[in-house]
Design a protein around this motif. Sequence first.
Motif, mmCIF file in Angstrom:
data_model
loop_
_atom_site.group_PDB
_atom_site.id
_atom_site.type_symbol
_atom_site.label_atom_id
_atom_site.label_comp_id
_atom_site.label_asym_id
_atom_site.label_seq_id
_atom_site.Cartn_x
_atom_site.Cartn_y
_atom_site.Cartn_z
ATOM 1 N N TYR A 49 0.870 -1.176 0.000
ATOM 2 C CA TYR A 49 0.000 0.000 0.000
ATOM 3 C C TYR A 49 0.906 1.225 0.000
ATOM 4 O O TYR A 49 1.927 1.242 0.703
ATOM 5 N N SER A 50 0.554 2.231 -0.770
ATOM 6 C CA SER A 50 1.419 3.405 -0.831
ATOM 7 C C SER A 50 0.601 4.670 -0.981
ATOM 8 O O SER A 50 -0.532 4.652 -1.465
ATOM 9 N N CYS A 51 1.212 5.760 -0.553
ATOM 10 C CA CYS A 51 0.633 7.098 -0.680
ATOM 11 C C CYS A 51 1.612 7.942 -1.480
ATOM 12 O O CYS A 51 2.800 7.980 -1.145
ATOM 13 N N PRO A 52 1.186 8.624 -2.530
ATOM 14 C CA PRO A 52 2.127 9.407 -3.341
ATOM 15 C C PRO A 52 2.691 10.581 -2.555
ATOM 16 O O PRO A 52 2.083 11.079 -1.605
ATOM 17 N N SER A 53 3.856 11.033 -2.954
ATOM 18 C CA SER A 53 4.498 12.141 -2.251
ATOM 19 C C SER A 53 3.686 13.427 -2.343
ATOM 20 O O SER A 53 3.800 14.288 -1.476
ATOM 21 N N SER A 54 2.854 13.555 -3.357
ATOM 22 C CA SER A 54 2.027 14.754 -3.479
ATOM 23 C C SER A 54 0.998 14.859 -2.365
ATOM 24 O O SER A 54 0.472 15.946 -2.108
ATOM 25 N N ALA A 55 0.714 13.752 -1.692
ATOM 26 C CA ALA A 55 -0.279 13.749 -0.615
ATOM 27 C C ALA A 55 0.340 13.397 0.724
ATOM 28 O O ALA A 55 -0.365 12.973 1.634
ATOM 29 N N VAL A 56 1.660 13.580 0.853
ATOM 30 C CA VAL A 56 2.320 13.175 2.094
ATOM 31 C C VAL A 56 1.812 13.991 3.278
ATOM 32 O O VAL A 56 1.674 13.481 4.396
ATOM 33 N N GLY A 57 1.497 15.264 3.056
ATOM 34 C CA GLY A 57 0.952 16.086 4.135
ATOM 35 C C GLY A 57 -0.399 15.580 4.612
ATOM 36 O O GLY A 57 -0.671 15.531 5.827
ATOM 37 N N MET A 58 -1.250 15.188 3.671
ATOM 38 C CA MET A 58 -2.552 14.632 4.027
ATOM 39 C C MET A 58 -2.385 13.332 4.812
ATOM 40 O O MET A 58 -3.106 13.092 5.781
ATOM 41 N N PHE A 59 -1.448 12.501 4.366
ATOM 42 C CA PHE A 59 -1.231 11.226 5.052
ATOM 43 C C PHE A 59 -0.815 11.462 6.501
ATOM 44 O O PHE A 59 -1.340 10.827 7.416
ATOM 45 N N GLU A 60 0.131 12.362 6.715
ATOM 46 C CA GLU A 60 0.608 12.611 8.071
ATOM 47 C C GLU A 60 -0.490 13.221 8.940
ATOM 48 O O GLU A 60 -0.615 12.901 10.128
ATOM 49 N N ASP A 61 -1.305 14.116 8.353
ATOM 50 C CA ASP A 61 -2.440 14.677 9.096
ATOM 51 C C ASP A 61 -3.429 13.577 9.477
ATOM 52 O O ASP A 61 -3.967 13.558 10.591
ATOM 53 N N ALA A 62 -3.694 12.674 8.533
ATOM 54 C CA ALA A 62 -4.648 11.605 8.796
ATOM 55 C C ALA A 62 -4.141 10.660 9.876
ATOM 56 O O ALA A 62 -4.899 10.215 10.743
ATOM 57 N N MET A 63 -2.848 10.340 9.846
ATOM 58 C CA MET A 63 -2.286 9.475 10.876
ATOM 59 C C MET A 63 -2.365 10.137 12.251
ATOM 60 O O MET A 63 -2.675 9.479 13.252
ATOM 61 N N ARG A 64 -2.117 11.434 12.297
ATOM 62 C CA ARG A 64 -2.244 12.141 13.578
ATOM 63 C C ARG A 64 -3.687 12.178 14.034
ATOM 64 O O ARG A 64 -3.966 12.094 15.237
ATOM 65 N N ASP A 65 -4.615 12.297 13.101
ATOM 66 C CA ASP A 65 -6.024 12.277 13.469
ATOM 67 C C ASP A 65 -6.422 10.910 14.013
ATOM 68 O O ASP A 65 -7.210 10.811 14.963
ATOM 69 N N CYS A 66 -5.853 9.846 13.437
ATOM 70 C CA CYS A 66 -6.178 8.486 13.882
ATOM 71 C C CYS A 66 -5.511 8.158 15.221
ATOM 72 O O CYS A 66 -6.141 7.542 16.093
ATOM 73 N N LEU A 67 -4.242 8.539 15.375
ATOM 74 C CA LEU A 67 -3.447 8.096 16.528
ATOM 75 C C LEU A 67 -2.756 9.287 17.194
ATOM 76 O O LEU A 67 -1.525 9.321 17.305
#
Length: 455
Positions: free
Chosen positions: A8-26
């Motif tokens: 599973y991967s997240c493109p670098s263009s959405a790395v900020g969204m991924f990190e925000d989502a992980m912080r929202d989850c955990l």
Amino acid sequence: MGAPKIWYSCPSSAVGMFEDAMRDCLPHLLDEDPQLLHRLITMVSPNELRARGVPLYRLVHHPGSFVITFPNAYHGGFNAGFNVAEAVNFAPPDWLRHGTKVLSKYAAQRKPATFSYDALLVQLVAAARCVADAARARACSGADAADDSGNGGGGSGEQRGGGIGEAPPPLAGAPSSEWLRRWDDGVTLSDVPQEAVVLAAGELSVRVAQEADARSSAARAGVVAEVRMSGGPDAEGMCAERGVYTDTCDVDCDVCAADLWMSSVVSNEAPGRAVCPAHAAQLGPPPARCMLLIRNSLCELRAMLAAARDCFPCAVDTAVDAAHAHARAQPTVEATKLGPLVELSDLPGIAQRAAARVAARGGRRSAGAGGVAASGGSCMAGRMAGGRTCVAGSPPGGVAAAVARATATAAAAAADAFGGSATSDDSSVTAASAAHRAPAVAASSTGGGGRGVNH
């Protein structure tokens, strides 16, 4: 070879969204361990991330194929069975575009860099003259060869049209003898690709601007003395009598873990310690009794950039503009906030319900070392480490302490249900989150065929 891998991967263009989502989850775990996303021990359901707007991609990695992960792109997955795989790190020139932003991110997360990015940039930019001279030499030799061909030149034994003595064509994919010779001789500065020099000049321009701000910050804090580093990377880089650094090559900031190859702040009153100029006030001694160690002055670094611009004028100007624009760019889309997967206040009740369900089944259910033992809904897996319960690699205390209390509560409930004693062994008691969060959320180590989030 062996069983496939699921990626599973997240493109670098959405790395900020991924990190925000992980912080929202955990949020609790990331508050305790800012480097959690780099530890290869935490995974969140792709459904949870996609619900927060993060674009994700899935692929099945079969034997005989390979996967390339791009810079600044988070990826994770697991093995579908036993297999043997090999990974290698490599970086084409355009990888340099990502380095400056990653340095800032690592400093914010207090994560040490693997190697000195600044040292790499300086060495590449310093090679500009050698690269330009080598390019001109190759151009001249090519022109001379063309002239000889046009004049009917060419000695016997090297006829190009299929004559006697023509060398057989090399096998497809086989390295040429020229490249083999250069490999044996070792790589020199003249072998550096021009693109790497140009891109490094752009990134170094950004780093010099950041370095100027950091040194100004140290001066405003009260650091007056400025000393050039001495000793070099092959020496100890430390004064034997006082234990104070004189060269901070391969040394990280005590506060933010930033690389101190370019500059640092030290003091005779703080032996064995060094910080970056931005954290001069946090070294300990009064800044007036500290000194700024520098490897190059700002004037020297700017002169180096000017020399590279003289060698490749248009290309370097374009790279500098692009690098500064990239450094200023901010994420334009944020992840949707849905809230944590589990609240700390819910852990004791969740553990009690988990123990009750186990008791209702007439036995205890274990998930194995570092695994997941869940009772419906999504779950967070802890693991026992040295007699202490840790969640997703977080240190004891805080979240881990809360889960430890929940573990003890669940063990006591299970003991009552079974009419005997129940202890928490190496497969930790887990806590389930709200039942409406359907996909499982696992936090596990890299053992057992799992693969954590990587970056």
